[in-house]
Design an enzyme around this catalytic site. Structure first.
Site, PDB file in Angstrom:
ATOM      1  N   GLU A 163       1.107  -1.274   0.052  1.00 57.41           N
ATOM      2  CA  GLU A 163       0.175   0.271   0.101  1.00 57.41           C
ATOM      3  C   GLU A 163       0.503   1.256  -0.280  1.00 57.41           C
ATOM      4  O   GLU A 163       0.405   1.861   1.144  1.00 57.41           O
ATOM      5  CB  GLU A 163      -0.666  -0.368   1.341  1.00 57.41           C
ATOM      6  CG  GLU A 163      -2.148  -0.901   1.067  1.00 57.41           C
ATOM      7  CD  GLU A 163      -3.083  -0.630   2.032  1.00 57.41           C
ATOM      8  OE1 GLU A 163      -2.990   0.099   3.202  1.00 57.41           O
ATOM      9  OE2 GLU A 163      -4.367  -1.578   2.542  1.00 57.41           O
ATOM     10  N   GLU A 373      -5.320  -8.225   0.669  1.00 58.52           N
ATOM     11  CA  GLU A 373      -5.949  -7.834   2.286  1.00 58.52           C
ATOM     12  C   GLU A 373      -7.527  -7.992   2.319  1.00 58.52           C
ATOM     13  O   GLU A 373      -7.440  -6.771   1.157  1.00 58.52           O
ATOM     14  CB  GLU A 373      -5.495  -6.661   2.838  1.00 58.52           C
ATOM     15  CG  GLU A 373      -3.776  -6.443   3.849  1.00 58.52           C
ATOM     16  CD  GLU A 373      -3.682  -4.969   4.183  1.00 58.52           C
ATOM     17  OE1 GLU A 373      -4.504  -4.623   4.896  1.00 58.52           O
ATOM     18  OE2 GLU A 373      -2.250  -5.307   4.082  1.00 58.52           O
TER      19      GLU A 373
HETATM   20  C1  BGP Z   1      -3.884  -2.012   5.602  1.00 53.66           C
HETATM   21  C2  BGP Z   1      -2.936  -2.080   5.911  1.00 53.66           C
HETATM   22  C3  BGP Z   1      -2.541  -3.491   7.301  1.00 53.66           C
HETATM   23  C4  BGP Z   1      -3.865  -3.529   7.817  1.00 53.66           C
HETATM   24  C5  BGP Z   1      -5.247  -3.227   7.600  1.00 53.66           C
HETATM   25  C6  BGP Z   1      -6.663  -2.580   8.233  1.00 53.66           C
HETATM   26  O1  BGP Z   1      -4.253  -0.247   4.887  1.00 53.66           O
HETATM   27  O2  BGP Z   1      -1.745  -2.502   4.697  1.00 53.66           O
HETATM   28  O3  BGP Z   1      -1.136  -3.247   7.624  1.00 53.66           O
HETATM   29  O4  BGP Z   1      -3.822  -2.253   9.207  1.00 53.66           O
HETATM   30  O5  BGP Z   1      -5.713  -1.911   6.432  1.00 53.66           O
HETATM   31  O6  BGP Z   1      -6.196  -1.260   8.203  1.00 53.66           O
HETATM   32  P1  BGP Z   1      -6.984  -0.628  10.202  1.00 53.66           P
HETATM   33  O7  BGP Z   1      -5.956  -1.696  11.143  1.00 53.66           O
HETATM   34  O8  BGP Z   1      -6.687   1.146  10.279  1.00 53.66           O
HETATM   35  O9  BGP Z   1      -7.625  -1.132  10.422  1.00 53.66           O
END
Ligand code: BGP
Length: 472
Positions: A163, A373
């Site tokens: 990302e 993800e």
């Molecule tokens: C993405 C990232 C992850 C993770 C996920 C969930 O943007 O790659 O590392 O954190 O989001 O986000 P959050 O933890 O802010 O809910």
């Protein structure tokens, strides 16, 4: 239908799970530093211990095997391998990742390795401002070369950067991530450097003749116009030109969308792109084997005049409805979609958006795709020793079904990695925003692991290769 070798997986990142932040020679990353600045993370939470995956990886991977995972996506901590960002290799760091890889392989779990998931060595930030400088290309490429030399004999899937669009936005526009700046020109320049890094690493990987597949993972949100007015339709087009396609094109075509780039140029915020950059980027775009997509939500776009709403920080408390309207004046603003449900953190739940995203990315770039993800962040409760997370089961079932719909449309999807396997640290939301199949009681020093109902749900999905969610 999902192919018989479809990779059902789950994902994590080093800073969010490992803990052991100052153990066995690990150097300091920008996140080790950022979490210590008062007010930067939810209630000052940090990843010093996290889930203690560093010491508990055997137990965690055994649970992954029990669930039937085909792949485990995790990231390497740069400062564990190169404490100073370059120079001497820390053999203890290499040993840790060898252990993880070998433990996965012992159970037939394919390791999917992310080389960079946001934990930049602090020395590189201090020496030349990290992502703001082109110098990062050389240091990152040398770091990646070490990762390939040490691990590529056993790793078939490599994600160079996770990302880049999010960490540059949060780091250089919203000041929510390190280095905490609000400078649009810097954001676009830093983003351009991420693309150069990706390209340089992909080229190296191919020149060295490694046999695995390589790509990077971009956070992708498809867009809808908020209404059928010409203004909103135009806002949506502008969103694609300066966000969705803008972020993807430079990685997967080697050039920015023309309208979007020219607009940024007129605003005086376009990155500097040299002829050499373009040659390298175009070459790497062809050489990349897949596109990684992190999909959580879609965006609904509306007209935003030049004196309209700017970008605002988002909900990091879990107080539903607390987020404010956000946008880029003159381009678009993101508005609530009345047809869809929202999570407690105001993230829209839109499985159809995932199908649309997969189809539009396929149409535009014609590459195999990996969902690196996707998942639901929620408050979970333990009741009588169980976590009944039917809301997560519902979310995952609908999104996996959405993947299936995309497959039926001809999308070449290789893997689906749910975020996350155990509950882990959420960068800005602390430990209360949970994503895992496995609950961790962070109040208990022993960090006990407890399988949630969603653990069994996903186990059945994997066992039946997706058929269990397609039956109704
Ligand atoms: C993405 C990232 C992850 C993770 C996920 C969930 O943007 O790659 O590392 O954190 O989001 O986000 P959050 O933890 O802010 O809910």
């Amino acid at each position: 239908m999902f192919k018989s070798d479809f990779l059902w997986g789950s994902a994590s990142s080093s800073y969010q799970v490992e803990g052991a932040f100052n153990v066995d020679g690990k150097g300091v990353s920008i996140w080790d530093e950022w979490v210590r600045i008062p007010g930067k993370t939810f209630k000052g939470t940090n990843g010093d211990i996290a889930t203690d995956h560093y010491h508990r990886y055997k137990e965690d991977i055994a649970l992954m095997a029990e669930q039937g995972l085909k792949t485990y996506r995790f990231s390497l901590s740069w400062t564990r391998i190169l404490p100073q960002g370059h120079g001497k290799v820390n053999e203890k760091g290499i040993e840790f990742y060898n252990n993880i890889i070998n433990e996965c392989l012992k159970y037939g779990i394919e390791p999917m390795v992310t080389i960079y998931h946001w934990d930049l060595p602090k020395t590189l930030q201090d020496d030349y401002l990290g992502w703001e400088s082109r110098q990062i290309v050389e240091d990152f490429t040398n770091y990646a070369a070490i990762c390939f030399e040490r691990f590529a004999d056993r790793v078939n899937y490599w994600i160079v950067i996770n990302e880049p669009n999010i960490f540059t936005e949060l780091g250089y526009l919203l000041a929510m991530h390190p280095p905490g700046k609000t400078d649009m020109k810097l954001k676009f320049q830093a983003y351009h450097h991420t693309a150069l890094v990706h390209a340089s690493v992909v080229k190296l990987f191919k020149e060295k003749g490694y046999s695995g597949m390589i790509g990077s993972s971009i956070a992708y949100s498809n867009g809808y116009p908020a209404s059928d007015t010409l203004e909103d339709i135009e806002a949506c087009r502008r969103y694609y030109e300066t966000v969705s396609y803008y972020n993807m094109d430079i990685y997967s075509k080697g050039e920015y969308p023309e309208w979007g780039f020219n607009y940024l140029k007129e605003m005086g915020v376009a990155p500097e792109v040299t002829l050499e950059d373009t040659i390298l980027l175009k070459e790497a775009a062809k050489l990349s084997d897949f596109i990684g997509i992190n999909y959580y939500q879609s965006n609904t776009l509306a007209y935003n005049p030049v004196n309209g709403v700017g970008l605002t920080v988002f909900n990091t408390t879990g107080e539903k409805g607390s987020s404010k309207e956000s946008g880029i004046p003159g381009l678009f603003k993101m508005v609530r979609n009345p047809n869809l449900e929202y999570t407690d953190w105001d993230w829209v739940i839109d499985p159809q958006g995932l199908t649309q995203s997969l189809i539009e990315i396929t149409n535009r770039y014609q590459k195999p795709l990996i969902i690196s993800e996707n998942g639901l962040g929620a408050f979970d409760k333990v009741e009588d020793g169980r976590v009944h997370d039917d809301y997560r089961i519902d979310y995952l079932a609908k999104h996996i079904k959405a993947c299936h719909d995309a497959l039926e449309e001809g999308v070449n999807l290789l893997a689906y990695c749910a975020w996350s396997f155990t509950d882990i640290l959420s960068w800005l939301n602390g430990y209360q925003k949970r994503y895992g199949f496995v609950y961790i009681d962070f109040e208990d020093d022993n960090l006990p692991r407890l399988k949630k109902d969603s653990f069994l749900f996903y186990q059945e999905v994997i066992e039946t290769n997706g058929r269990s969610i397609l039956k109704d």
